[in-house]
Design a protein around this motif. Structure first.
Motif, PDB file in Angstrom:
ATOM      1  N   PHE A 112       0.959  -1.190   0.042  1.00 26.16           N
ATOM      2  CA  PHE A 112      -0.158  -0.203   0.132  1.00 26.16           C
ATOM      3  C   PHE A 112       1.072   1.090  -0.013  1.00 26.16           C
ATOM      4  N   ASP A 113       0.169   2.400   0.028  1.00 31.50           N
ATOM      5  CA  ASP A 113       1.013   3.665  -0.430  1.00 31.50           C
ATOM      6  C   ASP A 113       1.980   3.877   0.806  1.00 31.50           C
ATOM      7  N   GLN A 114       1.752   3.894   1.900  1.00 27.73           N
ATOM      8  CA  GLN A 114       2.860   3.966   3.081  1.00 27.73           C
ATOM      9  C   GLN A 114       3.871   3.138   3.319  1.00 27.73           C
ATOM     10  N   ASN A 115       3.643   1.779   3.078  1.00 25.37           N
ATOM     11  CA  ASN A 115       4.777   0.963   3.143  1.00 25.37           C
ATOM     12  C   ASN A 115       5.518   0.912   1.749  1.00 25.37           C
ATOM     13  N   TYR A 116       5.291   1.218   0.830  1.00 30.18           N
ATOM     14  CA  TYR A 116       5.893   1.592  -0.514  1.00 30.18           C
ATOM     15  C   TYR A 116       6.578   2.797  -0.316  1.00 30.18           C
ATOM     16  N   GLY A 117       6.124   4.068   0.148  1.00 32.55           N
ATOM     17  CA  GLY A 117       7.037   5.208   0.310  1.00 32.55           C
ATOM     18  C   GLY A 117       8.067   5.038   1.087  1.00 32.55           C
ATOM     19  N   ILE A 118       8.053   4.374   2.423  1.00 30.91           N
ATOM     20  CA  ILE A 118       9.049   4.284   3.279  1.00 30.91           C
ATOM     21  C   ILE A 118      10.083   3.369   2.767  1.00 30.91           C
ATOM     22  N   SER A 119       9.590   2.196   2.085  1.00 31.40           N
ATOM     23  CA  SER A 119      10.456   1.319   1.849  1.00 31.40           C
ATOM     24  C   SER A 119      11.541   1.605   0.578  1.00 31.40           C
ATOM     25  N   ILE A 120      10.841   2.408  -0.493  1.00 31.50           N
ATOM     26  CA  ILE A 120      11.526   2.649  -1.448  1.00 31.50           C
ATOM     27  C   ILE A 120      12.673   3.641  -1.105  1.00 31.50           C
ATOM     28  N   LEU A 121      12.249   4.448  -0.261  1.00 31.65           N
ATOM     29  CA  LEU A 121      13.327   5.617   0.127  1.00 31.65           C
ATOM     30  C   LEU A 121      14.481   4.695   0.996  1.00 31.65           C
ATOM     31  N   ARG A 122      14.165   3.912   1.955  1.00 34.25           N
ATOM     32  CA  ARG A 122      15.232   2.985   2.518  1.00 34.25           C
ATOM     33  C   ARG A 122      16.045   2.323   1.472  1.00 34.25           C
ATOM     34  N   PHE A 123      15.484   1.519   0.647  1.00 35.57           N
ATOM     35  CA  PHE A 123      16.185   0.609  -0.377  1.00 35.57           C
ATOM     36  C   PHE A 123      17.119   1.686  -1.299  1.00 35.57           C
ATOM     37  N   GLU A 124      16.781   2.666  -1.709  1.00 35.98           N
ATOM     38  CA  GLU A 124      17.493   3.285  -2.602  1.00 35.98           C
ATOM     39  C   GLU A 124      18.743   4.106  -1.771  1.00 35.98           C
ATOM     40  N   LYS A 125      18.512   4.154  -0.489  1.00 38.46           N
ATOM     41  CA  LYS A 125      19.405   4.803   0.174  1.00 38.46           C
ATOM     42  C   LYS A 125      20.446   3.816   0.918  1.00 38.46           C
ATOM     43  N   HIS A 126      20.010   2.459   1.058  1.00 39.21           N
ATOM     44  CA  HIS A 126      20.744   1.293   1.518  1.00 39.21           C
ATOM     45  C   HIS A 126      21.028   0.243   0.390  1.00 39.21           C
ATOM     46  N   THR A 127      21.576   0.516  -0.491  1.00 36.18           N
ATOM     47  CA  THR A 127      21.820  -0.361  -1.745  1.00 36.18           C
ATOM     48  C   THR A 127      22.470  -1.551  -1.254  1.00 36.18           C
ATOM     49  N   ASP A 128      23.284  -1.411  -0.291  1.00 39.09           N
ATOM     50  CA  ASP A 128      24.131  -2.578   0.142  1.00 39.09           C
ATOM     51  C   ASP A 128      23.378  -3.526   1.155  1.00 39.09           C
ATOM     52  N   TRP A 129      22.026  -3.440   1.252  1.00 39.21           N
ATOM     53  CA  TRP A 129      21.324  -4.271   2.137  1.00 39.21           C
ATOM     54  C   TRP A 129      21.255  -5.773   1.406  1.00 39.21           C
ATOM     55  N   SER A 130      21.040  -6.686   2.009  1.00 40.01           N
ATOM     56  CA  SER A 130      20.976  -7.962   1.431  1.00 40.01           C
ATOM     57  C   SER A 130      19.200  -8.157   1.110  1.00 40.01           C
ATOM     58  N   LEU A 131      19.053  -8.954   0.051  1.00 46.46           N
ATOM     59  CA  LEU A 131      17.685  -9.539  -0.322  1.00 46.46           C
ATOM     60  C   LEU A 131      16.914  -9.654   1.279  1.00 46.46           C
ATOM     61  N   ASP A 132      17.429 -10.551   1.962  1.00 47.80           N
ATOM     62  CA  ASP A 132      16.665 -10.985   3.167  1.00 47.80           C
ATOM     63  C   ASP A 132      16.484  -9.819   4.189  1.00 47.80           C
ATOM     64  N   ALA A 133      17.411  -8.736   4.095  1.00 44.93           N
ATOM     65  CA  ALA A 133      17.318  -7.478   4.993  1.00 44.93           C
ATOM     66  C   ALA A 133      15.890  -6.978   4.434  1.00 44.93           C
TER      67      ALA A 133
END
Length: 239
Positions: A112-133
């Protein structure tokens, strides 16, 4: 290599999603109240809230049903309002698209809108995170917001008209989208798409069944994409 473990990413997702409870709770309450007043019984309301999990399309469908719109129009319009989820999915695919099928199915259902918004910002900021993370982070946002939305809808249906109009629960919808969209307006293309969307939504407000909203969204996406292409070409020329 990232030191972020799936467990720490999960709790970070929970923490990042906590502020949105202040939005999901009154928004869910409002839907419960409106749906109850529109004639939906508790079972119908809970099925709609638990299966659709999309406030904008739920309100849209409810309004159309109240206006006695044809069933096909109700379903098609609700689906069209939720077409933005396909864009969300496309944006998240590079980050969590390699997860197992059952995990992707679970995350798709609770997107939904909220978890997409905060997740995409985190993922773009932390490109080194593993898939599981990344998967753990996304699930953390789900378990924080989704139960509140469902419970609030149930409570709203129970109390019904006991909540006075002065409570102003309808503030939740615009605040939700402001909180989600504002941090993402980082480029000229993003801003142009947002401005175009707002302007055309107002201009097309006369179109019945909220179809002007869909048209405005499509044109806004095209404008944003065109500007992005032009900027990329110009940068390539300068290089």
């Amino acid at each position: 290599m990232s030191s972020t473990t799936p467990k720490s990413a999960f709790w970070l997702g929970v923490r990042d999603a906590l502020p949105f409870i202040l939005i999901a709770a009154p928004f869910g309450l409002l839907f419960g109240v409106v749906a109850s007043e529109a004639g939906l019984d508790m079972a119908q309301l809970m099925v709609m809230t638990s299966v659709v999990i999309a406030g904008a399309s739920q309100f849209t469908a409810l309004q159309l049903m109240s206006d006695n719109a044809p069933t096909l129009v109700v379903v098609a319009t609700a689906l069209a309002v939720n077409l933005r989820m396909t864009m969300y999915s496309a944006a998240l695919t590079p980050h969590i698209g390699k997860a197992t099928l059952w995990k992707r199915a679970l995350m798709s259902f609770f997107l939904f809108d909220q978890n997409y918004g905060i997740s995409i910002l985190r993922f773009e900021k932390h490109t080194d995170w593993s898939l599981d993370a990344k998967v753990a982070y996304f699930i953390g946002t789900i378990v924080t917001i989704s139960p509140i939305w469902i419970i609030a809808g149930f409570v709203g249906a129970l109390v019904g008209s006991a909540i006075p109009p002065e409570a102003g629960l309808d503030f939740a919808l615009p605040i939700t989208f402001i909180a989600m969209v504002a941090p993402a307006l980082r480029t000229v293309a993003h801003i142009a798409a947002a401005v175009t969307s707002v302007a055309l939504t107002l201009a097309f407000s006369f179109i019945p069944y909220s179809l002007g909203l869909i048209l405005a969204a499509l044109i806004a996406m095209a404008v944003g994409a065109w500007i992005e292409v032009q900027i990329t070409k110009r940068q390539g020329t300068l290089l």
